[in-house]
Write a protein that holds these residues in place. Structure first.
Motif, PDB file in Angstrom:
ATOM      1  N   HIS A  25       0.852  -1.184   0.000  1.00  0.00           N
ATOM      2  CA  HIS A  25       0.000   0.000   0.000  1.00  0.00           C
ATOM      3  C   HIS A  25       0.885   1.229   0.000  1.00  0.00           C
ATOM      4  O   HIS A  25       1.712   1.421   0.894  1.00  0.00           O
ATOM      5  CB  HIS A  25      -0.896   0.004   1.243  1.00  0.00           C
ATOM      6  N   PHE A  26       0.739   2.050  -1.027  1.00  0.00           N
ATOM      7  CA  PHE A  26       1.567   3.230  -1.173  1.00  0.00           C
ATOM      8  C   PHE A  26       0.723   4.485  -0.982  1.00  0.00           C
ATOM      9  O   PHE A  26      -0.309   4.651  -1.632  1.00  0.00           O
ATOM     10  CB  PHE A  26       2.223   3.250  -2.556  1.00  0.00           C
ATOM     11  N   ARG A  27       1.178   5.372  -0.111  1.00  0.00           N
ATOM     12  CA  ARG A  27       0.461   6.605   0.203  1.00  0.00           C
ATOM     13  C   ARG A  27       1.107   7.757  -0.560  1.00  0.00           C
ATOM     14  O   ARG A  27       2.321   7.948  -0.497  1.00  0.00           O
ATOM     15  CB  ARG A  27       0.476   6.850   1.713  1.00  0.00           C
ATOM     16  N   VAL A  28       0.277   8.535  -1.251  1.00  0.00           N
ATOM     17  CA  VAL A  28       0.779   9.556  -2.162  1.00  0.00           C
ATOM     18  C   VAL A  28       0.142  10.910  -1.854  1.00  0.00           C
ATOM     19  O   VAL A  28      -1.046  10.987  -1.527  1.00  0.00           O
ATOM     20  CB  VAL A  28       0.466   9.162  -3.624  1.00  0.00           C
ATOM     21  N   VAL A  29       0.936  11.963  -1.969  1.00  0.00           N
ATOM     22  CA  VAL A  29       0.431  13.335  -1.940  1.00  0.00           C
ATOM     23  C   VAL A  29       0.670  13.942  -3.325  1.00  0.00           C
ATOM     24  O   VAL A  29       1.761  13.798  -3.892  1.00  0.00           O
ATOM     25  CB  VAL A  29       1.126  14.183  -0.857  1.00  0.00           C
ATOM     26  N   ASP A  37      -3.610  -0.333  -5.055  1.00  0.00           N
ATOM     27  CA  ASP A  37      -2.557  -0.348  -4.042  1.00  0.00           C
ATOM     28  C   ASP A  37      -1.979   1.034  -3.780  1.00  0.00           C
ATOM     29  O   ASP A  37      -1.097   1.189  -2.929  1.00  0.00           O
ATOM     30  CB  ASP A  37      -1.432  -1.308  -4.445  1.00  0.00           C
ATOM     31  N   ILE A  38      -2.459   2.042  -4.515  1.00  0.00           N
ATOM     32  CA  ILE A  38      -1.962   3.411  -4.345  1.00  0.00           C
ATOM     33  C   ILE A  38      -3.102   4.298  -3.868  1.00  0.00           C
ATOM     34  O   ILE A  38      -4.155   4.363  -4.492  1.00  0.00           O
ATOM     35  CB  ILE A  38      -1.388   3.962  -5.662  1.00  0.00           C
ATOM     36  N   GLU A  39      -2.880   4.991  -2.757  1.00  0.00           N
ATOM     37  CA  GLU A  39      -3.903   5.867  -2.181  1.00  0.00           C
ATOM     38  C   GLU A  39      -3.403   7.304  -2.139  1.00  0.00           C
ATOM     39  O   GLU A  39      -2.341   7.582  -1.583  1.00  0.00           O
ATOM     40  CB  GLU A  39      -4.256   5.408  -0.763  1.00  0.00           C
ATOM     41  N   VAL A  40      -4.156   8.204  -2.740  1.00  0.00           N
ATOM     42  CA  VAL A  40      -3.844   9.629  -2.631  1.00  0.00           C
ATOM     43  C   VAL A  40      -4.395  10.119  -1.290  1.00  0.00           C
ATOM     44  O   VAL A  40      -5.603  10.169  -1.082  1.00  0.00           O
ATOM     45  CB  VAL A  40      -4.455  10.434  -3.787  1.00  0.00           C
ATOM     46  N   VAL A  41      -3.495  10.447  -0.377  1.00  0.00           N
ATOM     47  CA  VAL A  41      -3.904  10.816   0.975  1.00  0.00           C
ATOM     48  C   VAL A  41      -3.944  12.314   1.197  1.00  0.00           C
ATOM     49  O   VAL A  41      -4.391  12.783   2.245  1.00  0.00           O
ATOM     50  CB  VAL A  41      -2.968  10.166   2.029  1.00  0.00           C
ATOM     51  N   GLY A  42      -3.474  13.096   0.212  1.00  0.00           N
ATOM     52  CA  GLY A  42      -3.490  14.536   0.385  1.00  0.00           C
ATOM     53  C   GLY A  42      -3.134  15.262  -0.893  1.00  0.00           C
ATOM     54  O   GLY A  42      -2.624  14.661  -1.845  1.00  0.00           O
ATOM     55  N   GLU A  43      -3.439  16.549  -0.926  1.00  0.00           N
ATOM     56  CA  GLU A  43      -3.140  17.410  -2.061  1.00  0.00           C
ATOM     57  C   GLU A  43      -2.613  18.744  -1.551  1.00  0.00           C
ATOM     58  O   GLU A  43      -2.851  19.111  -0.402  1.00  0.00           O
ATOM     59  CB  GLU A  43      -4.398  17.651  -2.906  1.00  0.00           C
ATOM     60  N   ALA A  44      -1.907  19.444  -2.416  1.00  0.00           N
ATOM     61  CA  ALA A  44      -1.435  20.792  -2.092  1.00  0.00           C
ATOM     62  C   ALA A  44      -1.298  21.569  -3.389  1.00  0.00           C
ATOM     63  O   ALA A  44      -1.066  20.977  -4.448  1.00  0.00           O
ATOM     64  CB  ALA A  44      -0.099  20.731  -1.360  1.00  0.00           C
ATOM     65  N   ASP A  45      -1.441  22.901  -3.292  1.00  0.00           N
ATOM     66  CA  ASP A  45      -1.420  23.702  -4.509  1.00  0.00           C
ATOM     67  C   ASP A  45      -0.374  24.812  -4.517  1.00  0.00           C
ATOM     68  O   ASP A  45      -0.303  25.604  -5.456  1.00  0.00           O
ATOM     69  CB  ASP A  45      -2.803  24.300  -4.766  1.00  0.00           C
ATOM     70  N   ASP A  46       0.451  24.883  -3.473  1.00  0.00           N
ATOM     71  CA  ASP A  46       1.541  25.857  -3.474  1.00  0.00           C
ATOM     72  C   ASP A  46       2.649  25.359  -2.562  1.00  0.00           C
ATOM     73  O   ASP A  46       2.529  24.291  -1.939  1.00  0.00           O
ATOM     74  CB  ASP A  46       1.052  27.249  -3.062  1.00  0.00           C
TER      75      ASP A  46
END
Length: 223
Positions: free
Chosen positions: A8-12, A34-43
């Motif tokens: 399980h891979f956690r991605v931002v 198996d890949i989970e986007v756990v967060g986002e950012a825009d700057d």
């Protein structure tokens, strides 16, 4: 007997365009359970804060970001120095200065947004595992990332003499960022044979990962 657990891979995802972030999240969810986007950012500030708070395995990082002191993706890497998270640049830019800048700052690889969803998922897994990943036509820019002088010819020749002709072919393609499947297709050999050659190359050169192999080959101007 129970099935082995799926890695399980956690991605931002860091990008200043919401449509890009949404697209990456959607495509990874569809292509890679198996890949989970756990967060986002825009700057820059929100990216550094997200990485420090969420400790993802991999950050997909655009190189051009607002905020901070104008350093973009490079500034994010500096703000996250010392963390175990690995960074993969994902950008529309294919300019050499962008590639060189983020690699020097510590990114594990650089792919353009022309990459397919399946290729992106594979790139995330490979970077999480310690490999270096580059869109093949960008790999030449890595040369400029690791010093400007050519290695001692005698030293280079001696090290290359440890490898068979086929191992040298595999080494160059792997160092350029090709996947095992792409190397197999390029050389008309099986993926299993590619794996065997890569293991032999790493053993003979006393290297521990594809990332180290890329650095080794780039420093000697072999790619």
């Amino acid at each position: 007997m129970s099935e082995p657990a799926t890695p399980h891979f956690r991605v931002v995802v860091v990008d200043d365009h919401s449509m890009v972030r949404t697209g990456v999240r959607t495509e990874l969810a569809a292509q890679a359970p198996d890949i989970e986007v756990v967060g986002e950012a825009d700057d820059v500030p929100s990216a550094v804060a997200a990485v420090r708070a969420l400790a993802p395995d991999v950050v997909l990082l655009d190189v051009h970001l607002p905020g901070g002191n104008g350093g973009g993706g490079v500034e994010v890497l500096a703000g996250c120095a010392g963390l175990p998270t690995r960074f993969l640049a994902l950008s529309v830019s294919d300019a050499s200065e962008d590639v060189v800048g983020v690699i020097r700052a510590g990114a594990r690889g650089y792919v353009t947004k022309a990459i397919t969803p399946a290729e992106l998922a594979d790139a995330v897994r490979r970077v999480a595992g310690g490999d270096a990943v580059f869109s093949p036509r960008l790999a030449g820019f890595v040369l400029d990332s690791f010093g400007t002088g050519a290695a001692d010819v005698a030293t280079t020749d001696g090290e290359l003499d440890r490898l068979s002709a086929r191992e040298q072919e595999v080494m160059r393609l792997i160092a350029r960022g090709y996947s095992y499947r792409e190397v197999a297709g390029e050389l008309f050999i099986s993926i299993k044979t590619v794996e065997t050659h890569v293991s032999a190359v790493l053993r003979k050169l006393q290297l521990s990962s594809r990332y180290e192999l890329t650095r080794w080959a780039a420093a000697r101007r072999l790619i």
